[in-house]
Design an enzyme around this catalytic site. Structure first.
Site, PDB file in Angstrom:
ATOM      1  N   ASN A  88      47.773  41.000  35.993  1.00 17.99           N
ATOM      2  CA  ASN A  88      47.722  39.555  35.738  1.00 17.99           C
ATOM      3  C   ASN A  88      46.895  39.259  34.487  1.00 17.99           C
ATOM      4  OD1 ASN A  88      49.038  39.112  38.284  1.00 17.99           O
ATOM      5  ND2 ASN A  88      47.071  39.382  39.285  1.00 17.99           N
ATOM      6  N   HIS A 101      43.220  45.110  34.258  1.00 10.26           N
ATOM      7  CA  HIS A 101      43.331  46.085  35.343  1.00 10.26           C
ATOM      8  C   HIS A 101      44.731  46.035  35.941  1.00 10.26           C
ATOM      9  CE1 HIS A 101      41.877  42.317  37.143  1.00 10.26           C
ATOM     10  NE2 HIS A 101      42.406  42.700  38.294  1.00 10.26           N
ATOM     11  N   PHE A 102      45.128  47.162  36.497  1.00  9.87           N
ATOM     12  CA  PHE A 102      46.433  47.317  37.121  1.00  9.87           C
ATOM     13  C   PHE A 102      46.227  47.630  38.590  1.00  9.87           C
ATOM     14  CE2 PHE A 102      46.805  48.327  32.699  1.00  9.87           C
ATOM     15  CZ  PHE A 102      48.031  47.809  32.307  1.00  9.87           C
TER      16      PHE A 102
END
Length: 148
Positions: A88, A101-102
């Site tokens: 996001n 971040h994933f």
């Protein structure tokens, strides 16, 4: 000054530095992956680039090139058949931590993991004319950016 301040207060930067404990899964020169302490489902992991960048389009490419193979390894290690990779950018896009971040979110069944429905994914109908016009606009911009 704001960037330096956010580096010292960023929870992900503190995790990378070992100032906050984590359940580390993988660490490379460019990335750090660990189990999320507020998981959506068992095995929910985060892959965070070591470069303190807020949004993905600001992140240097070498960090991006490192993150997805790590997400893939985590999914393979968990034996996941169904999962979501989520990233996001910005508050209105549901970003909670101002550090790229994933999420690797296992989807073991219909009720666990990331749950989307029509109201969460409000697909719209686009005419072929609208798609064609936007395609032309976007490809022109992409060509102007040069080779990636």
């Amino acid at each position: 000054m704001a960037a330096a301040r956010s580096l010292t207060t960023c929870i992900f930067c503190k995790i990378i530095k070992g100032e906050i404990p984590s359940f580390k899964l993988i660490e490379t020169v460019h990335s750090y992956a660990f189990l999320d302490i507020g998981p959506v489902s068992k095995g929910h992991a985060l892959v965070i680039p070591k470069d303190h960048t807020v949004k993905m389009h600001e992140l240097p490419d070498e960090y991006l090139a490192d993150a997805l193979p790590i997400a893939k390894k985590i999914a393979l290690a968990q034996g996941l058949e169904n999962y979501n990779i989520l990233q996001n950018n910005g508050r209105i896009a549901h970003q909670q931590v101002d550090h790229v971040h994933f999420h690797v979110v296992p989807k073991p069944n219909a009720t666990e993991g990331l749950v989307l429905n029509e109201s969460c994914w409000p697909a719209k109908t686009a005419s072929m004319e609208e798609l064609k016009a936007y395609h032309a606009e976007l490809t022109t911009k992409l060509e102007g950016m040069g080779k990636l």
